[in-house]
Design an enzyme around this catalytic site. Sequence first.
Site, mmCIF file in Angstrom:
data_model
loop_
_atom_site.group_PDB
_atom_site.id
_atom_site.type_symbol
_atom_site.label_atom_id
_atom_site.label_comp_id
_atom_site.label_asym_id
_atom_site.label_seq_id
_atom_site.Cartn_x
_atom_site.Cartn_y
_atom_site.Cartn_z
ATOM 1 N N CYS B 85 -10.141 3.184 -2.468
ATOM 2 C CA CYS B 85 -10.473 3.439 -1.064
ATOM 3 C C CYS B 85 -10.901 4.884 -0.834
ATOM 4 C CB CYS B 85 -9.294 3.093 -0.173
ATOM 5 S SG CYS B 85 -8.322 1.725 -0.816
ATOM 6 N N CYS B 206 -1.796 -3.188 9.966
ATOM 7 C CA CYS B 206 -2.685 -3.178 8.798
ATOM 8 C C CYS B 206 -4.143 -2.986 9.218
ATOM 9 C CB CYS B 206 -2.592 -4.508 8.045
ATOM 10 S SG CYS B 206 -0.925 -4.994 7.585
ATOM 11 N N SER B 207 -4.882 -2.245 8.397
ATOM 12 C CA SER B 207 -6.324 -2.185 8.604
ATOM 13 C C SER B 207 -6.924 -3.511 8.134
ATOM 14 C CB SER B 207 -6.925 -1.011 7.826
ATOM 15 O OG SER B 207 -6.678 -1.157 6.450
ATOM 16 N N LYS B 332 -7.405 1.489 11.170
ATOM 17 C CA LYS B 332 -6.763 0.383 11.884
ATOM 18 C C LYS B 332 -7.727 -0.314 12.832
ATOM 19 C CE LYS B 332 -4.242 -2.557 13.536
ATOM 20 N NZ LYS B 332 -5.518 -3.265 13.574
ATOM 21 N N HIS B 336 -12.023 -0.804 7.926
ATOM 22 C CA HIS B 336 -11.836 -0.143 6.630
ATOM 23 C C HIS B 336 -12.725 -0.822 5.577
ATOM 24 C CE1 HIS B 336 -10.249 1.960 3.310
ATOM 25 N NE2 HIS B 336 -9.146 1.285 3.087
#
Lengths: 131, 392
Positions: B85, B206-207, B332, B336
Amino acid sequence: MVVRSWRHIKERYNLIGVICKNCGTVYFPPREICPKCRRKTKFEEIKLSGRGKVYTYSVVHVAPKDFEKQAPYVIAIIELEEGAKITGQIVDCKPEDVYIGMPVEAVFRRIKEDGDDGVITYGYKFRPIEN
Amino acid sequence: MRDVAIIGYGQTKFGELWERSFRSLIVEAGVKAVESAGIDGKDIDEMYVGNMSAGLFVGQEHIASLIAEHAGLNPIPSTRVEAACASGSLALRQAVLNVASGASDVVLVGGVEKMTDVVDATSAISSASDQEWEALFGATFPSLYAMMAQRYMYEYGLTLEELSMWSVIMHENGSKNKYAQFPFKVTLEQVLNSSPVAEPLRLLHCSPVSDGAAALIVCEAEKAKEFVNEDDIIYIKASAQASDTIALHSRESITSLKAARVASEKAYKMANIEPKDVDVAEVHDCFAINGLILMEELGFCKKGEAGKAVYDGKIAIDYDGFPAINPSGGLKAAGHALGATGIRQVGEIYWQLKQDKEVKDRQVEIKNGYGITVNVGGTGGTVCVHILSNKK
């Protein structure tokens, strides 16, 4: 992927780690060099007791394909008596009974199956130690 | 080393973009970046692209060539950079080093991920963790961050309400971002009552899984004046990177991110500023707990105190006396798209510092003229920090 499983039988079935005789640090899984000592590394194999305490945990509800049938399940990091930390599932108890500091011991279990006709991966999981 | 500036930025919408392909996303972002910088394709000397796993997500490797071709930029050198990421910010760092060294004057740096073309995204994402000693035993990516959260709650008494407030503020900010995947608000109750993913983390901590791309134009600082007004030049004052163990269980502490601390300390030193000088930050909140931990690693609050700062609303855009955090909505709410995230974060800070019309609804008050980004790969195995400024 058969070889990839077979290669780690020693560690996954028998919890064989390494201890660096230069600095005393225990590592699991075994690695090539001790990051603290680098080329002064003096590794020897060490059979780990499998006993330890829950360092942290999570109850997994959204599982990858290979683990869908097991959800919800508890994944944890266990701090072993010898000092190394290790990731594995906690079984033989309810998820809500797990807590940080809970004494556990390693047991030999089926981890997952690679499809209907694929390789079955075995290895360690952890269960609470009865008081 | 030469001074390096950003002169242009563009991004696609982030989201489940079913009608869009991998290549169309990155080309859209690249063209927007080129247009915003007022440069021409022939001005670009080299390109870098951050991408985590086109191989697993769309079955395509060798994307550096694919993108250069589809952007019409052959035969300039094109290089893909990968660090899960953190791929995007690492690509930017390569571009910065390239321009600073004098090898190139103008570099296009992009980031892209197309995540919705694969059925089992959870398995693909888990390749950012240790496949043989974490994922194989059933540790999912959210569960690794959940274990960080569980331990953090145990060590510092963080409450689920404090953690959940992070998501409420991110959605508040994201509601003002037209490129955001979730441009709408959520309540604390909705966060607390969302479905469990990996306890203690719930869905709204969570994203999401996202498609998207972002691109920046990086230019030598003097040459930048040939393309844009001096007021529109934003300078890269620091680019720092650090590494840590890939497996969470190998770390001494899992309630901190050592690589983030090391990289940010180095970055502050390079930029010659302190945390209190930062007006605005974009931090890598792939899961709410990481947002809190990164606030501490960046020096915005003491260890264990981020939860309270968040709950008290100090990170909000209009709060005075604390850096505004994630005005974009963060990972978020903004989304992402793994490889694109590091670029998108820097793009947001670029817009904020030049007070671009793109962010007029979420403009942070720029007092000192500094913004910071922190982009995390995996559970913290790679961290890259950038400091930007409107002052040379």
